[in-house]
Design a protein around this motif. Structure first.
Motif, PDB file in Angstrom:
ATOM      1  N   PHE A  70      19.163  -2.071   0.574  1.00 41.05           N
ATOM      2  CA  PHE A  70      18.490  -1.189  -0.251  1.00 41.05           C
ATOM      3  C   PHE A  70      17.100  -0.906   0.550  1.00 41.05           C
ATOM      4  CE2 PHE A  70      15.373   0.407  -2.955  1.00 41.05           C
ATOM      5  CZ  PHE A  70      15.886   1.567  -3.616  1.00 41.05           C
ATOM      6  N   LYS A  71      17.022   0.441   1.112  1.00 40.13           N
ATOM      7  CA  LYS A  71      15.809   0.840   1.593  1.00 40.13           C
ATOM      8  C   LYS A  71      15.116   2.217   0.830  1.00 40.13           C
ATOM      9  CE  LYS A  71      14.699   1.614   6.671  1.00 40.13           C
ATOM     10  NZ  LYS A  71      15.318   1.559   7.886  1.00 40.13           N
ATOM     11  N   GLY A  72      13.823   1.775   0.224  1.00 41.41           N
ATOM     12  CA  GLY A  72      13.353   2.772  -0.516  1.00 41.41           C
ATOM     13  C   GLY A  72      12.029   2.545  -0.856  1.00 41.41           C
ATOM     14  N   LYS A  73      11.362   3.349  -1.661  1.00 41.87           N
ATOM     15  CA  LYS A  73      10.082   3.430  -1.940  1.00 41.87           C
ATOM     16  C   LYS A  73       9.766   3.385  -3.476  1.00 41.87           C
ATOM     17  CE  LYS A  73       6.147   6.228  -0.013  1.00 41.87           C
ATOM     18  NZ  LYS A  73       5.988   6.161   1.307  1.00 41.87           N
ATOM     19  N   ILE A  74       8.467   2.487  -3.803  1.00 42.56           N
ATOM     20  CA  ILE A  74       8.114   2.660  -4.958  1.00 42.56           C
ATOM     21  C   ILE A  74       7.125   3.949  -5.115  1.00 42.56           C
ATOM     22  CG2 ILE A  74       6.619   1.188  -6.630  1.00 42.56           C
ATOM     23  CD1 ILE A  74       7.490  -1.228  -5.369  1.00 42.56           C
ATOM     24  N   SER A 121       0.936  -1.216  -0.174  1.00 49.51           N
ATOM     25  CA  SER A 121       0.011   0.042   0.010  1.00 49.51           C
ATOM     26  C   SER A 121       0.714   1.256   0.031  1.00 49.51           C
ATOM     27  CB  SER A 121      -0.810   0.049   1.231  1.00 49.51           C
ATOM     28  OG  SER A 121      -0.352  -0.198   2.421  1.00 49.51           O
ATOM     29  N   SER A 122       1.836   1.315   0.905  1.00 55.50           N
ATOM     30  CA  SER A 122       2.710   2.604   0.732  1.00 55.50           C
ATOM     31  C   SER A 122       3.605   2.660  -0.236  1.00 55.50           C
ATOM     32  CB  SER A 122       3.461   2.590   2.150  1.00 55.50           C
ATOM     33  OG  SER A 122       4.275   1.660   2.429  1.00 55.50           O
ATOM     34  N   GLY A 123       4.242   1.222  -0.647  1.00 57.20           N
ATOM     35  CA  GLY A 123       5.284   1.373  -1.890  1.00 57.20           C
ATOM     36  C   GLY A 123       6.836   1.125  -0.954  1.00 57.20           C
ATOM     37  N   ASP A 147      -3.546 -10.137 -13.132  1.00 57.31           N
ATOM     38  CA  ASP A 147      -2.462 -10.487 -13.930  1.00 57.31           C
ATOM     39  C   ASP A 147      -2.225  -9.056 -14.788  1.00 57.31           C
ATOM     40  OD1 ASP A 147      -2.594 -12.878 -12.748  1.00 57.31           O
ATOM     41  OD2 ASP A 147      -2.955 -13.944 -14.986  1.00 57.31           O
ATOM     42  N   GLY A 148      -0.783  -8.896 -14.928  1.00 55.41           N
ATOM     43  CA  GLY A 148      -0.171  -7.870 -15.679  1.00 55.41           C
ATOM     44  C   GLY A 148       1.154  -7.640 -15.377  1.00 55.41           C
ATOM     45  N   SER A 149       1.536  -6.751 -16.202  1.00 56.70           N
ATOM     46  CA  SER A 149       3.077  -6.210 -15.866  1.00 56.70           C
ATOM     47  C   SER A 149       3.130  -4.854 -15.798  1.00 56.70           C
ATOM     48  CB  SER A 149       3.948  -6.681 -17.272  1.00 56.70           C
ATOM     49  OG  SER A 149       5.461  -6.440 -17.058  1.00 56.70           O
ATOM     50  N   TYR A 150       3.524  -4.477 -14.509  1.00 54.96           N
ATOM     51  CA  TYR A 150       3.290  -3.246 -14.104  1.00 54.96           C
ATOM     52  C   TYR A 150       4.893  -2.543 -14.198  1.00 54.96           C
ATOM     53  CZ  TYR A 150      -1.116  -5.333 -12.752  1.00 54.96           C
ATOM     54  OH  TYR A 150      -2.163  -5.869 -12.930  1.00 54.96           O
ATOM     55  N   PRO A 151       5.108  -1.581 -14.817  1.00 52.78           N
ATOM     56  CA  PRO A 151       6.479  -0.665 -14.494  1.00 52.78           C
ATOM     57  C   PRO A 151       6.341   0.149 -13.346  1.00 52.78           C
ATOM     58  CG  PRO A 151       5.224  -0.170 -16.699  1.00 52.78           C
ATOM     59  CD  PRO A 151       4.279  -0.950 -15.986  1.00 52.78           C
ATOM     60  N   VAL A 152       7.423   0.043 -12.663  1.00 53.26           N
ATOM     61  CA  VAL A 152       7.531   1.055 -11.352  1.00 53.26           C
ATOM     62  C   VAL A 152       8.800   1.707 -11.334  1.00 53.26           C
ATOM     63  CG1 VAL A 152       6.114  -0.461  -9.831  1.00 53.26           C
ATOM     64  CG2 VAL A 152       8.420  -1.107 -10.277  1.00 53.26           C
ATOM     65  N   LYS A 153       8.632   2.952 -10.686  1.00 53.45           N
ATOM     66  CA  LYS A 153       9.743   3.829 -10.366  1.00 53.45           C
ATOM     67  C   LYS A 153      10.168   3.839  -8.934  1.00 53.45           C
ATOM     68  CE  LYS A 153       9.412   6.717 -14.441  1.00 53.45           C
ATOM     69  NZ  LYS A 153       8.730   8.392 -14.660  1.00 53.45           N
ATOM     70  N   PHE A 154      11.404   3.725  -8.549  1.00 51.82           N
ATOM     71  CA  PHE A 154      11.615   3.446  -7.194  1.00 51.82           C
ATOM     72  C   PHE A 154      12.570   4.693  -6.824  1.00 51.82           C
ATOM     73  CE2 PHE A 154      14.123   0.124  -9.100  1.00 51.82           C
ATOM     74  CZ  PHE A 154      15.350   0.361  -8.577  1.00 51.82           C
ATOM     75  N   LYS A 155      12.940   4.844  -5.560  1.00 52.28           N
ATOM     76  CA  LYS A 155      14.043   5.895  -5.223  1.00 52.28           C
ATOM     77  C   LYS A 155      14.302   5.331  -3.749  1.00 52.28           C
ATOM     78  CE  LYS A 155      13.892  10.551  -6.447  1.00 52.28           C
ATOM     79  NZ  LYS A 155      13.140  11.804  -6.296  1.00 52.28           N
ATOM     80  N   GLY A 156      15.520   5.594  -3.411  1.00 54.94           N
ATOM     81  CA  GLY A 156      15.897   5.114  -2.200  1.00 54.94           C
ATOM     82  C   GLY A 156      17.339   4.899  -1.900  1.00 54.94           C
ATOM     83  N   THR A 157      18.033   4.317  -0.613  1.00 59.88           N
ATOM     84  CA  THR A 157      19.333   4.557   0.010  1.00 59.88           C
ATOM     85  C   THR A 157      19.804   3.048  -0.411  1.00 59.88           C
ATOM     86  OG1 THR A 157      18.597   6.254   1.275  1.00 59.88           O
ATOM     87  CG2 THR A 157      20.529   5.159   1.541  1.00 59.88           C
TER      88      THR A 157
END
Lengths: 184, 298
Positions: A94-98, A55-57, A109-119
């Motif tokens: 690695f600690k981050g967020k989608i 839920s939070s990513g 079903d599906g393929s979901y592109p995600v972007k993430f950022k973190g340390t």
């Protein structure tokens, strides 16, 4: 009395709803390559741990440096002893967020592109990174994958000049983890 | 009414009080998995499987073949005419192979006494921390040696068994940290034939090997084999060697000074005549080159 009991039950039910679904693995697959035309430097680790909050990513990854297996045992020894100093810094994390976690339909079903950022923390040195990946849902199976390029110099990994031509300045790290629901 | 409502209100408060607790742990997700304890084995206690002449705590990695080229030049006290020993050399060519993580076998051929040797080395205990905690490593080594020189007196009855000698060793040691490793090596050398009745067929000794890492790729090594008294003739010295290991990718270069001429254990430990205080010192080197024969399963 009755009314308040109903409110209370609703509150509990609501709390349960908010109680975010999390996904995890203990045997994620992480490979890296710092190969050059002169030397093949590839390693695989099949013991990465990860937890992703649906839920939070928010997400966290950890991997034991000693768990990277090389084709050449001596290269593996030098990787641990001289470059990553795994005795001193046993884990990479690695600690981050989608950032676009809302786009992922976990039960469809599906393929979901995600972007993430973190340390990213490797060799005791932390660096903010950003990247892209894919979360694939197929028949209830969830696989998250990504590939990031990490410059060795960002993590204080020094390469002696005699072998400078044999080791790539950037390690290409590939991550593929099959996630299961975390039940408690 | 008021009186009836109150308990329900309490209940609601209790429910809400429990609510934040359910979400508090979001900032440390991995702790949800619990700590999975692993065993962390000590590795690279020495740069290679020998200290200098002595076997070290390290085994050749599983599936890896280690080709060793070892030289000992002449003694420094041979003077300028013999270029301080560099005009002469004794050599040993050897192969070491890691059969499993803990079992290593090897063979070699030395110019000194034209000796052929073979050995097996098995790690019984492996120093580790974590799930399995073991403060030391313990390795057993057994070697057999065949002197293939022509018989000194071919006319008498010569037996093949007279050519044989054996070594049995335990290596007990610990890598104290990334920098220092120390090992003890209780040793028995058995010689089927000795020159005089004053010498024992079985020679007992205690070896010590130390390595001090000075940079990531260079270590200083020293080893000493103390022989218990009255087992060998008076001209025999205890073997003492110091050296440096220099690692460059696929090679380890071991450069050293030693008073032992031979490199096979029975010769190095019970037939050393060089005297450190009289310049009876050889400059020497071992070069180790490894080849991966069986790739690890990933």
């Amino acid at each position: 009395m009755k009314k308040s009991l109903v409110i209370c039950l609703l509150a509990v039910a609501f709390a349960g709803q908010l109680q975010a679904q999390k996904y995890f693995t203990r045997d994620g697959n992480i490979t890296f390559s710092a190969s050059t035309p002169l030397e093949t430097i590839d390693a695989t680790n099949r013991g990465a741990s990860a937890v992703v909050d649906a839920s939070s990513g928010a997400m966290e990854f950890a991997v034991l440096i000693k768990g990277f297996i090389f084709e050449k045992a001596l290269m593996q020894e030098h990787f641990n002893e001289n470059y990553l100093e795994s005795g001193k810094y046993p884990k990479a994390t690695f600690k981050g967020k989608i950032q676009n976690i809302g786009d992922v339909k976990w039960s469809k079903d599906g393929s979901y592109p995600v972007k993430f950022k973190g340390t990213m923390t490797i060799h005791g040195t932390s660096k903010e990174i950003a990247g892209q990946g894919t979360i694939t849902v197929k028949g209830g199976r969830i696989v998250a994958s990504s590939s990031v390029d990490l410059p060795l110099s960002d993590y204080a990994i020094s390469i002696p000049s005699v072998v400078a031509d044999k080791i790539s300045k950037t390690a290409k790290v590939q991550i593929e983890v099959a996630l299961a629901e975390l039940k408690r | 009414m008021k009186h009836r409502f109150a308990p329900g209100l309490w209940l609601l408060f209790l429910c809400l009080a429990g609510f934040p607790a359910l979400h508090a742990q979001d900032d440390d997700l991995l702790s949800l998995l619990g700590e999975e304890e692993t065993t962390d084995y000590a590795t690279a206690s020495f740069k290679t499987n020998r200290v200098i002449n002595l076997h070290s705590l390290e085994n050749t990695h599983s599936g890896v073949l280690d080709f060793k080229i070892s030289h000992r030049f002449g003694m420094l006290n041979q003077g300028l005419y013999d270029w301080f020993g560099l005009d002469n050399a004794t050599i040993r060519l050897g192969l070491d192979y890691g059969v499993t993580k803990d079992l290593q076998i090897g063979a070699g051929r030395s110019s000194y006494k034209k000796m052929i040797d073979g050995y097996a080395k098995y790690r019984i205990l492996h120093q580790s921390t974590g799930k399995r905690n073991m403060p030391i490593s313990l390795t057993a080594v057994a070697g057999m040696y065949i002197n293939t020189l022509k018989w000194s007196d071919p006319d008498r009855d010569n037996y093949f068994s007279s050519r044989l000698s054996y070594t049995f060793q335990a290596l007990i040691g610990r890598k104290f940290n990334d920098w220092i490793t120390v090992q003890l090596a209780p040793t028995v050398v058995h010689r089927n034939l000795v020159a005089t009745s004053a010498e024992s067929n079985d020679v007992y000794g205690i070896g010590v090997g130390v390595r001090q890492r000075i940079t990531r790729r260079v270590t200083l090594n020293a080893e000493y084999m103390y022989l218990l008294p009255d087992q060998v003739t008076d001209n025999i010295q205890n073997s003492f060697s110091i050296g440096a290991d220099i690692e460059t990718g696929g090679h380890v270069f071991q450069l050293h000074l030693t008073n032992s001429t031979g490199m096979a254990e029975p010769v190095a430990f019970t037939e050393t005549t060089g005297d450190w205080f009289d310049g009876g010192i050889h400059f020497g080197f071992n070069i180790s080159r490894v080849f991966t024969i069986v790739k690890p399963k990933i």
